[in-house]
Write an enzyme that holds these catalytic residues in place. Structure first.
Site, short mmCIF file in Angstrom:
data_model
loop_
_atom_site.label_atom_id
_atom_site.label_comp_id
_atom_site.label_asym_id
_atom_site.label_seq_id
_atom_site.Cartn_x
_atom_site.Cartn_y
_atom_site.Cartn_z
N ARG A 43 0.86 -1.18 0.00
CA ARG A 43 0.00 0.00 0.00
C ARG A 43 0.90 1.23 0.00
NH1 ARG A 43 -4.78 -1.53 -1.99
NH2 ARG A 43 -5.78 -3.16 -0.74
N ALA A 54 -10.22 -8.25 -0.87
CA ALA A 54 -11.16 -7.13 -0.93
C ALA A 54 -11.10 -6.47 -2.30
CB ALA A 54 -10.82 -6.10 0.16
N GLU A 105 -14.15 -11.00 -5.98
CA GLU A 105 -12.87 -10.62 -5.39
C GLU A 105 -12.18 -11.81 -4.70
OE1 GLU A 105 -11.19 -8.00 -5.84
OE2 GLU A 105 -12.69 -6.71 -6.77
N GLU A 119 -8.48 -12.70 -5.95
CA GLU A 119 -7.34 -12.44 -5.07
C GLU A 119 -6.83 -13.68 -4.35
OE1 GLU A 119 -7.63 -9.12 -2.45
OE2 GLU A 119 -7.70 -7.70 -4.12
N PRO A 173 -15.18 8.35 8.27
CA PRO A 173 -16.40 9.15 8.11
C PRO A 173 -16.19 10.65 8.26
CG PRO A 173 -16.45 7.92 10.16
CD PRO A 173 -15.29 7.39 9.38
N GLY A 174 -15.08 11.07 8.82
CA GLY A 174 -14.80 12.50 8.89
C GLY A 174 -14.22 13.07 7.61
N GLU A 219 -1.09 -6.57 -7.14
CA GLU A 219 -1.53 -7.94 -6.87
C GLU A 219 -0.61 -8.99 -7.49
OE1 GLU A 219 -5.54 -8.19 -8.18
OE2 GLU A 219 -6.30 -6.83 -6.64
#
Length: 203
Positions: A70, A82, A99, A103, A121-122, A151
């Site tokens: 990531r 995911a 998925e 994956e 959520p902010g 991947e």
């Protein structure tokens, strides 16, 4: 009562709205919203398609994990399989089936909703549904998805559910879907899986 403790959809008046960035996967919006007595505020947030994650649990109570790079956090993270909800009209559980096959090269006979959450959520409207998938079997070699980008060469591993829970609590595993998923699965298992919802339950 605990049953009264629930998030509620709330539509406040939006007085201005614009897209300030259009990206390949998500966009950034700027909106002004009227909070009533608190006045009007302007917020920028990421608009996201949403995603699904799959806690695939085998007959030995092991969780299927993938190890994926990531870039924003510069880490290889242990994650649940995911993916994005990027196929128009595709049901959440069908996206999850796709998925899991792409994956982890797996199909599952038994699907339930394990939990739902908003990732940030902010600052984003992204939501993720986590499915519990059991009754696992392998996708035939000739039908397997050809992986690319992050991947390509992705490691797939099975680890005992309790070991993954311990890794989350010890601060060794940081992916939010993995953390939410394994803690929810452990709690559901302790309740003899009575808390599971149907695979097609509304979000």
């Amino acid at each position: 009562m605990a049953s009264d403790l629930a998030d509620a959809a709330t539509e406040l008046p939006i007085t201005a709205s614009e897209r300030v960035f259009t990206g390949r996967i998500w966009n950034v919006a700027r909106e002004s919203v009227d909070l009533g007595e608190a006045g009007e505020v302007t917020r920028e947030f990421v608009q996201h398609t949403g995603a699904v994650a799959i806690l695939a649990l085998d007959e030995a109570d092991r969780v299927v994990l993938v190890n994926q790079y990531r870039h924003p956090v510069r880490r290889m993270l242990w994650e649940l399989p995911a993916g994005l909800l990027d196929v128009p009209g595709e049901a959440l559980v069908e996206a999850a089936r796709r998925e899991l096959a792409e994956e982890a090269d797996l199909v599952a006979a038994d699907w339930h909703t394990l939990g739902d959450f908003y990732t940030t959520p902010g600052g984003s409207d992204e939501f993720i549904r986590i499915f519990l998938a059991r009754g696992l079997s392998a996708v035939p070699e000739a039908e397997r998805h050809e992986r690319e980008d992050e991947e390509l060469g992705m490691q797939v591993r099975r680890a005992p559910l309790d070991e993954v829970v311990a890794g989350v609590l010890a601060g060794r595993i940081h992916n939010p879907s993995t953390g939410f998923g394994v803690l929810a699965a452990a709690a559901a298992r302790d309740r003899d899986w009575s808390t599971l919802r149907a695979a097609d339950a509304p979000f």
